[in-house]
Design an enzyme around this catalytic site. Structure first.
Site, mmCIF file in Angstrom:
data_model
loop_
_atom_site.group_PDB
_atom_site.id
_atom_site.type_symbol
_atom_site.label_atom_id
_atom_site.label_comp_id
_atom_site.label_asym_id
_atom_site.label_seq_id
_atom_site.Cartn_x
_atom_site.Cartn_y
_atom_site.Cartn_z
ATOM 1 N N LYS A 486 0.845 -1.201 0.000
ATOM 2 C CA LYS A 486 0.000 0.000 0.000
ATOM 3 C C LYS A 486 0.878 1.247 0.000
ATOM 4 C CE LYS A 486 -0.115 -0.421 4.978
ATOM 5 N NZ LYS A 486 -0.771 -1.015 6.117
ATOM 6 N N TYR A 714 13.515 32.119 4.294
ATOM 7 C CA TYR A 714 12.266 32.750 4.717
ATOM 8 C C TYR A 714 12.266 33.147 6.188
ATOM 9 C CZ TYR A 714 9.815 31.412 0.416
ATOM 10 O OH TYR A 714 9.408 31.283 -0.876
#
Ligand code: PLP
EC number: 5.1.1.1
Length: 819
Positions: A486, A714
């Site tokens: 999965k 940032y």
């Protein structure tokens, strides 16, 4: 009576040890080998049906009824299949009286072998081991390829425990030896490094000349102490960097090359090699000595100089890369010989995720065979490997086009091909590009490959196989294995991983959603697939793609029954999920009676399995709870099974990866392997037994020298406390590098040095402080891998390895490889 005993004398030309690789059954003899996890004797029937008629079987494992079941076959009854193969190869070796170079050592064997054959190609017709085919079986298969036209053999021998070299020595029987070096790899199989050296030296028991580097003191000592005692006549060429040594070499490094000045036998030589790293220099020096040894005195050595400068680094791995138009590409452009082609085709057959298989192949050089014989056998090999389309490039292969019985086109040269072939029309195919170096197939690869921008997630398929085998060994051959693929196989690429698992014959696959199962089916996966979460809107997909749903509630069961009413004559497999304590999905204990009743009323439903999930198998503090879950699971599932009609024997399973390790007594009929396959041992107990599968890598885009007080990124979160070198790397949170790694929490590996993240992680980029690392723009950066384990990353941001793995974004290209 079709049973024979040794000595084994066979007319077969192909020695087969893996039933999956059969391509010329009539010419093959199959060695049924019983190993710890696999038993070759189980494949006799399959091979007999494919036309194989000669088998080597082991006395302790062979069934007595072979004779009746396979009346046309001949059986050799032996003590040990591997040994029988080795004896056969050793007897074959005895027929040839040519120089043979035997190479062993910890590192560099394959490179030395490949470089040497490049240096000697003009003077000899060479037979050599394909790739790093140097194991107990590999050496025998390599030497078996020797024929009358060869004038030189070059074989490598690798061992992983004591006693093994003794078997390899008579097969290679080298006249010239090369001992590359000694390192720490595979130390487990030996008492000490000294013992490892001693074992390896057994290869040179009868060798006339041995080339080695005296500066490895352990090698030098053991040669003088032990080898000299058993082989007193041996000529030793122990070169050294020390000027005191009679054979010495001085290395002078320039920017792009190194000059070797050699002093030997009162002669001085000087060569240049196009490398500056120590490992390559050492490997090339071994090659130079071998070349000098094989060159008659007085012969012009200027060709050697040229050939040395033309040496290239060797791609040691077979890689599966994403190509244009949904193609996958196996890039094997270093050389092209029969054995190497066979291996590449075998690798291709393990990856059947694409329905169209294309082979782009050049002339084969240096086979030693007559041209027609060579291309006839190549054609036969290719025919056996289910190739759909073939492109042959080169004068020789074009001249022999009549032999090829597949859809094929031929070109005289790589340039002709590039000009005339509609490359862009190739789509959805698996393409093997296999060419001798002089055909420059990298130009073809360049057109076919999807350009990788900086960040790649590399998946080591050998490690994946190793981990699978580790868990197989744990649960034993009576317990089936479902592998959970999965979430894109925990980020590792579901179709490719599933394809490998199918090849290794796991029993089941598990996915989370029907779409994941559909993708697997569209990629040709045939294994049964269980789907954990299916909603009514997806039921038609389940039926269309033969996927088996987990049924966890009366509501979903009701809806499924409603749905299957439109298929009155069919039966449907389901998997019943029991809630034993997780309290996520599943039937509870008080539901069982009603469930039994509903199963009885619906004979179209077949219960393929009954299962539950452990909530805390990874942590010992939950052992008591886990055990109570196992108890409850047993009780609930017993009750269901007793009520089912006779003949329905659903598989029971509860263990995930951690459960396999902690609760071996609860393996029932099947286990569900997840994270362990991908190299993370969730309990931590057996982490050392697993190998790292995934390596997430990126590159340095730019480096800046910045002053104390400047800020990085940032919000000005990274403040420099001193003058620093700051590298911008090409990975950000959109690639799966969590923003939690900002501001020094995360570290990356730059040329072996850990470098902290500085400032905030951006969407596509991150800045790291590389003041302490030697590096330049374009260098590789490891985000996680063998030397920077996933569990460390996970711990640093308070999560688990599962999240790090599955978080690697799909925009990051996956590269699959095999050593
Ligand atoms: C994911 C999953 C597994 C595998 O768990 P690991 O801890 O990765 O081994 C097993 N069973 C179920 C139901 C799962 O969802």
């Amino acid at each position: 009576m079709n049973f024979f005993s040794e000595p084994l004398i066979t007319g077969a030309t192909v020695l087969l040890t893996d039933s999956r690789f059969v391509s010329q059954p009539q010419q093959s003899i199959f060695f049924a080998i019983k190993g710890e996890r696999h038993d070759g004797h189980n494949f006799i029937e399959e091979l007999y049906e494919k036309g194989v008629r000669e088998f080597v079987v082991e006395k302790k494992a062979a069934k007595p009824d072979l004779n009746e079941r396979f009346p046309e076959a001949k059986f050799w009854l032996v003590e040990n299949g591997i040994r029988a193969l080795q004896n056969l190869a050793a007897n074959h070796r005895k027929k040839f009286n040519i120089p043979v170079i035997g190479i062993t050592g910890s590192n560099g064997k394959t490179i030395v072998k490949e470089w040497l054959s490049a240096l000697l190609a003009k003077d000899y017709t060479i037979i050599k081991s394909p790739r790093s085919y140097n194991s107990q079986i590999g050496v025998g298969l390599s030497v078996w390829q020797m024929n009358d036209s060869h004038t030189l053999g070059i074989f490598e021998a690798g061992i992983s425990k004591s006693g093994e070299m003794e078997n390899l020595e008579p097969i290679i029987s080298p006249t010239i030896g090369i001992f590359t070096n000694i390192g720490s790899a595979h130390d487990e199989g030996f008492r000490s490094r000294k013992q490892k050296v001693t074992e390896k030296l057994r290869l040179f028991r009868r060798t006339k000349t041995l080339i080695y580097c005296k500066d490895y003191e352990e090698i030098d000592e053991e040669i003088k102490l032990l080898l000299k005692a058993v082989n007193p006549e041996i000529e030793l060429i122990g070169w050294s960097k020390s000027q005191e040594s009679p054979i010495n070499v001085t290395f002078t490094k320039a920017a792009t090359y190194t000059t070797l000045a050699i002093n030997w036998n009162a002669e001085e030589y000087e060569f240049r090699i196009p490398f500056t790293d120590d490992a390559s220099i050492e490997n090339a020096t071994h090659c130079v000595f071998a070349k000098l040894l094989l060159t008659p005195k007085g012969q012009d050595l200027s060709i050697t100089e040229e050939a040395l400068m033309a040496l290239k680094p060797i791609a040691m791995r077979l890689e599966l890369k994403q190509g244009i138009n949904d193609c996958y590409l196996i890039d094997d452009t270093y050389n092209n010989d029969y054995a190497g082609l066979n291996m590449a085709l075998n690798f291709m057959s393990q990856h059947h995720t694409k329905n169209n298989k294309v082979l782009i192949i050049s002339d084969l050089l240096q086979s030693g065979l007559k041209e027609v014989d060579l291309y006839r056998s190549i054609a036969e090999l290719i025919k056996g490997k289910q190739i759909d389309q073939m492109v042959g490039i080169g004068e020789d292969i074009s001249r022999n086009s009549r032999f090829f019985d597949v859809e094929a086109v031929f070109f005289k040269s790589t340039e002709d091909f590039l000009e005339a072939y509609p490359i862009n029309q190739l789509h959805d195919s698996l393409i093997l590009v296999k060419g001798a170096r002089k055909f420059a197939f990298e130009k073809i690869v360049d057109k076919l490959i999807q350009k990788v921008h900086g960040t790649v997630f590399e998946i080591n398929l050998d490690a994946l196989t190793h981990n699978l085998n580790f868990y197989r060994g744990k649960v034993g051959s009576d317990t089936k294995i479902m592998v959970m693929v999965k979430a894109y196989a925990y980020g590792s690429g579901s179709a490719e991983v599933a394809s490998l698992l199918e090849y290794h014959r796991v029993n089941y696959l598990g996915v989370a959603y029907p779409d994941e199962g559909v993708t697997l089916r569209q990629n040709g996966i045939k294994l049964p697939i269980m789907v954990l979460n299916s909603q009514p809107e997806t039921f038609s997909k389940l039926v269309e793609y033969d996927l088996e749903p987990e049924i966890y509630s009366f509501q979903i069961f009701r809806r499924f029954l409603d749905f299957i009413r439109s298929f009155p004559d069919s039966t449907f497999k389901i998997h019943i999920k029991l809630d034993t304590g997780m309290h996520r999905l599943g039937f509870e204990e008080q539901d069982i009676d009603k469930l039994i009743e509903q199963l009885a009323q619906n004979p179209a439903i077949k219960v393929a399995s009954i299962f539950s999930h452990l909530v805390g198998a990874d942590e010992s503090e939950h052992n008591d709870f886990s055990k109570s879950q196992i108890e409850r699971f047993k009780r609930m599932s017993d009750k269901i099974i007793q009520a089912l009609p006779k003949g329905q024997a659903p598989l029971r399973h509860i263990c995930n990866s951690a459960g396999i390790i902690r609760f071996p007594e609860a393996k029932f009929d099947m286990v569900r392997l997840g994270i362990g396959l991908y190299g993370v041992e969730a309990t931590g107990i057996e982490q050392k037994s697993l190998q790292t599968v995934g390596t997430l890598k990126t590159i340095i885009s730019q480096i800046k020298h910045l002053k104390k007080g400047e800020t990085i990124g940032y919000s000005r979160k990274g403040v420099l406390e001193k003058d620093s070198r700051i590298a911008t790397i090409a990975i950000g949170y959109a690639d799966g590098f969590d923003r939690g790694f900002s501001k020094g929490v995360g570290e990356v590996l730059v040329n072996g040095v850990r470098c902290p993240v500085i400032g905030n992680v951006c969407m596509d980029m991150t800045m790291v402080d590389v003041t302490e690392a030697r590096c330049e723009e374009g260098d590789e950066v490891i985000i996680f891998g063998k030397d920077l384990p996933i569990h460390e990353l996970a711990a640093s941001i308070g999560t688990i390895p599962y999240e790090i793995l599955t978080g690697v974004s799909e925009r990051v290209k996956r590269v699959f490889y095999k050593e």
